[in-house]
Write an enzyme that holds these catalytic residues in place. Structure first.
Site, PDB file in Angstrom:
ATOM      1  N   CYS A 182      -8.891  -2.466   4.702  1.00 53.28           N
ATOM      2  CA  CYS A 182      -8.409  -1.073   4.734  1.00 53.28           C
ATOM      3  C   CYS A 182      -9.024  -0.214   3.628  1.00 53.28           C
ATOM      4  CB  CYS A 182      -6.890  -1.051   4.641  1.00 53.28           C
ATOM      5  SG  CYS A 182      -6.142  -1.964   5.983  1.00 53.28           S
ATOM      6  N   ASN A 212      -2.219   2.044  12.113  1.00 53.90           N
ATOM      7  CA  ASN A 212      -3.167   1.633  11.073  1.00 53.90           C
ATOM      8  C   ASN A 212      -4.492   1.228  11.736  1.00 53.90           C
ATOM      9  OD1 ASN A 212      -4.584   0.379   9.033  1.00 53.90           O
ATOM     10  ND2 ASN A 212      -2.868  -0.843   8.294  1.00 53.90           N
ATOM     11  N   HIS A 250      -4.696   6.033   2.888  1.00 53.25           N
ATOM     12  CA  HIS A 250      -4.797   5.053   3.977  1.00 53.25           C
ATOM     13  C   HIS A 250      -3.471   5.065   4.736  1.00 53.25           C
ATOM     14  CE1 HIS A 250      -5.283   1.474   6.238  1.00 53.25           C
ATOM     15  NE2 HIS A 250      -4.437   0.753   5.523  1.00 53.25           N
TER      16      HIS A 250
HETATM   17  O1  UT7 Z   1      -3.202  -1.826   5.831  1.00 54.59           O
HETATM   18  C1  UT7 Z   1      -3.251  -3.088   5.262  1.00 54.59           C
HETATM   19  C2  UT7 Z   1      -2.130  -3.303   4.380  1.00 54.59           C
HETATM   20  N1  UT7 Z   1      -0.919  -3.464   5.150  1.00 54.59           N
HETATM   21  C3  UT7 Z   1       0.172  -2.822   4.765  1.00 54.59           C
HETATM   22  O2  UT7 Z   1       0.125  -2.051   3.858  1.00 54.59           O
HETATM   23  C4  UT7 Z   1       1.437  -3.155   5.495  1.00 54.59           C
HETATM   24  C5  UT7 Z   1       2.500  -3.486   4.482  1.00 54.59           C
HETATM   25  N2  UT7 Z   1       3.762  -3.947   5.087  1.00 54.59           N
HETATM   26  C6  UT7 Z   1       4.544  -3.159   5.848  1.00 54.59           C
HETATM   27  O3  UT7 Z   1       4.183  -2.062   6.193  1.00 54.59           O
HETATM   28  C7  UT7 Z   1       5.905  -3.674   6.186  1.00 54.59           C
HETATM   29  O4  UT7 Z   1       6.173  -4.813   5.447  1.00 54.59           O
HETATM   30  C8  UT7 Z   1       6.129  -3.987   7.690  1.00 54.59           C
HETATM   31  C9  UT7 Z   1       6.121  -2.719   8.504  1.00 54.59           C
HETATM   32  C10 UT7 Z   1       5.041  -4.920   8.202  1.00 54.59           C
HETATM   33  C11 UT7 Z   1       7.476  -4.642   7.885  1.00 54.59           C
HETATM   34  O5  UT7 Z   1       8.497  -3.830   7.339  1.00 54.59           O
HETATM   35  P1  UT7 Z   1       9.575  -4.396   6.310  1.00 54.59           P
HETATM   36  O6  UT7 Z   1      10.526  -3.324   6.043  1.00 54.59           O
HETATM   37  O7  UT7 Z   1       8.821  -4.987   5.162  1.00 54.59           O
HETATM   38  O8  UT7 Z   1      10.259  -5.516   7.176  1.00 54.59           O
HETATM   39  P2  UT7 Z   1      10.472  -7.056   6.819  1.00 54.59           P
HETATM   40  O9  UT7 Z   1       9.212  -7.811   7.064  1.00 54.59           O
HETATM   41  O10 UT7 Z   1      11.120  -7.156   5.473  1.00 54.59           O
HETATM   42  O11 UT7 Z   1      11.523  -7.450   7.891  1.00 54.59           O
HETATM   43  C12 UT7 Z   1      12.844  -6.898   7.880  1.00 54.59           C
HETATM   44  C13 UT7 Z   1      13.553  -7.389   9.118  1.00 54.59           C
HETATM   45  C14 UT7 Z   1      13.437  -8.898   9.339  1.00 54.59           C
HETATM   46  O12 UT7 Z   1      14.641  -9.350   9.915  1.00 54.59           O
HETATM   47  P3  UT7 Z   1      15.735 -10.107   9.023  1.00 54.59           P
HETATM   48  O13 UT7 Z   1      15.038 -11.293   8.457  1.00 54.59           O
HETATM   49  O14 UT7 Z   1      16.132  -9.099   7.970  1.00 54.59           O
HETATM   50  O15 UT7 Z   1      16.802 -10.404   9.998  1.00 54.59           O
HETATM   51  C15 UT7 Z   1      12.318  -9.035  10.312  1.00 54.59           C
HETATM   52  O16 UT7 Z   1      12.397 -10.204  11.078  1.00 54.59           O
HETATM   53  O17 UT7 Z   1      12.976  -6.787  10.281  1.00 54.59           O
HETATM   54  C16 UT7 Z   1      12.551  -7.823  11.188  1.00 54.59           C
HETATM   55  N3  UT7 Z   1      11.343  -7.362  11.863  1.00 54.59           N
HETATM   56  C17 UT7 Z   1      11.368  -6.585  12.954  1.00 54.59           C
HETATM   57  N4  UT7 Z   1      12.390  -6.101  13.678  1.00 54.59           N
HETATM   58  C18 UT7 Z   1      12.077  -5.335  14.737  1.00 54.59           C
HETATM   59  C19 UT7 Z   1      10.052  -7.558  11.503  1.00 54.59           C
HETATM   60  N5  UT7 Z   1       9.231  -6.946  12.365  1.00 54.59           N
HETATM   61  C20 UT7 Z   1      10.023  -6.343  13.280  1.00 54.59           C
HETATM   62  C21 UT7 Z   1       9.767  -5.538  14.405  1.00 54.59           C
HETATM   63  N6  UT7 Z   1      10.832  -5.055  15.106  1.00 54.59           N
HETATM   64  N7  UT7 Z   1       8.539  -5.230  14.806  1.00 54.59           N
END
Ligand code: UT7
Length: 352
Positions: free
Chosen positions: A137, A307, A277
């Site tokens: 990225c 993204n 980004h």
């Molecule tokens: O460009 C390259 C660099 N990449 C980035 O900068 C991306 C950085 N990361 C992010 O943008 C975020 O971490 C994500 C968008 C990928 C995920 O968001 P988050 O707020 O960090 O979610 P999380 O991974 O902490 O998950 C929270 C909850 C989990 O459930 P539990 O364990 O709390 O019950 C996940 O299983 O959300 C769940 N979850 C989802 N639920 C619905 C994870 N993905 C999804 C989904 N839909 N797509």
């Protein structure tokens, strides 16, 4: 000796002389922008039917509503060629004048040979050489650094830098951690010498392989060539530990942006725009907060494209080009796989 220095400094010719020296320094500025986005739209509603997710979750956690998907069987070069052709047209430049083509991408058409070489040939840049640059990225920011250095050195005059990625070719559409985030797209800029002090002013670029663990495609490289087993284990797809990447992204992108302001004595009032980004709206908001700038200065199109990896920053240029005025102070910021990250300070060089 000292006598002559003092005499010269006090003479009325000193300031104009100094100005001439400063202004005659060659910088590299963007002189045209072009872009290409595939027609097919993949919206959050459709993703709801593919994986266990909701439109509400995706929108509130990322800011993304839809992304574009390039047809199967077509490579990244197709988008890059279209974006580059637009740049040539808008700048009224003959392809034969181009010295160099750089394609920042993690999804080249093939591992061998370079997508940029193909792009250069297809746009008719027979006097150019081209190669790919892989910094995920941050690819476009790193590419700006490389292209600008070549121009500042005086060795080359016209460089096309393209950020292009077909993320749909490496995303597993049964993995809700990644498939909701990424999209396909390309955008290109023409970089040329500038002697008015405009263009790239400064950059702060970093990398840290601590990120290898959290964001990677494990198979397909020299360490783990693809086998039937790696395919069965889905190791040829992009893996992301979102939570950890988010943590590093928030702190590093915000700090790099703050640092570039501090180093160039820019206050929040001096910054006209932040072009970040587009990975997650929450990361962008945190960066803007650290910089102390208001929402109207933060440019985003994440809602429409998700993204697109190396393409996000030039896609923002393309979408907001009409807003920019000659002399505007723009901060670019990125964070991505590797990890790679950084921020650059750019003075926009033309009015549309
Ligand atoms: O460009 C390259 C660099 N990449 C980035 O900068 C991306 C950085 N990361 C992010 O943008 C975020 O971490 C994500 C968008 C990928 C995920 O968001 P988050 O707020 O960090 O979610 P999380 O991974 O902490 O998950 C929270 C909850 C989990 O459930 P539990 O364990 O709390 O019950 C996940 O299983 O959300 C769940 N979850 C989802 N639920 C619905 C994870 N993905 C999804 C989904 N839909 N797509």
């Amino acid at each position: 000796m000292n006598f002559f220095v003092i005499f010269f400094q006090k003479s009325p010719f000193f300031l104009p002389f100094l100005k001439k020296i400063v202004l005659s320094k060659i910088t590299a500025s963007i002189t045209a922008v072009g872009s290409y986005l595939p027609k097919t739209v993949l919206d959050n509603k459709t993703l709801e039917t593919m994986v266990d997710t909701t439109n509400e979750w995706i929108t509130t956690r990322t800011g993304i509503k839809e992304r574009r998907i390039l047809k199967k069987g077509i490579g990244t070069s197709k988008m890059a060629i279209k974006a580059a052709k637009e740049v040539l047209k808008k700048s009224n430049t003959s392809p034969k004048e181009i010295d160099m083509v750089i394609v920042a991408t993690i999804t080249p058409d093939m591992h061998v040979s370079a997508t940029a070489a193909h792009v250069a040939t297809k746009i008719g840049s027979v006097n150019a050489f081209g190669y790919d640059l892989q910094a995920a990225c941050s690819g476009f920011l790193y590419g700006m650094s490389v292209a600008s250095s070549f121009i500042e050195s005086g060795r080359y005059q016209k460089i096309i830098l393209i950020g292009a990625d077909k993320m749909s070719s490496i995303v597993d559409y049964s993995d809700r951690n990644t498939c909701i985030i990424f999209g396909d797209g390309a955008a290109a800029v023409l970089l040329e010498p500038n002697n008015e002090g405009l263009g790239l002013q400064d950059e702060f670029l970093r990398s840290d392989s601590v990120g290898r663990e959290f964001l990677r495609i494990e198979a397909g490289g020299s360490q783990l060539p693809i086998t039937k087993e790696t395919i069965d284990q889905k190791k040829h797809f992009l893996f992301q530990d979102g939570k950890n990447v988010f943590k590093y992204a928030v702190s590093n992108m915000a700090e790099a942006s703050y640092k570039i302001m501090e180093r160039n004595n820019l206050t929040n009032k001096d910054v006209d725009y932040l072009v970040p980004h587009q990975a997650n709206k929450r990361i962008i908001d945190a960066t803007a907060k650290r910089m102390g700038i208001c929402d109207s200065k933060v440019l985003m199109n994440i809602e429409n494209y998700g993204n697109t990896t190396a393409a996000t920053i030039p896609l923002v240029f393309a979408d907001f080009e009409k807003k920019f005025k000659k002399g505007d102070n723009i901060i670019l910021a990125a964070f991505g796989g590797g990890f790679t990250w950084g921020a650059s300070f750019l003075k926009w060089s033309y009015n549309s």
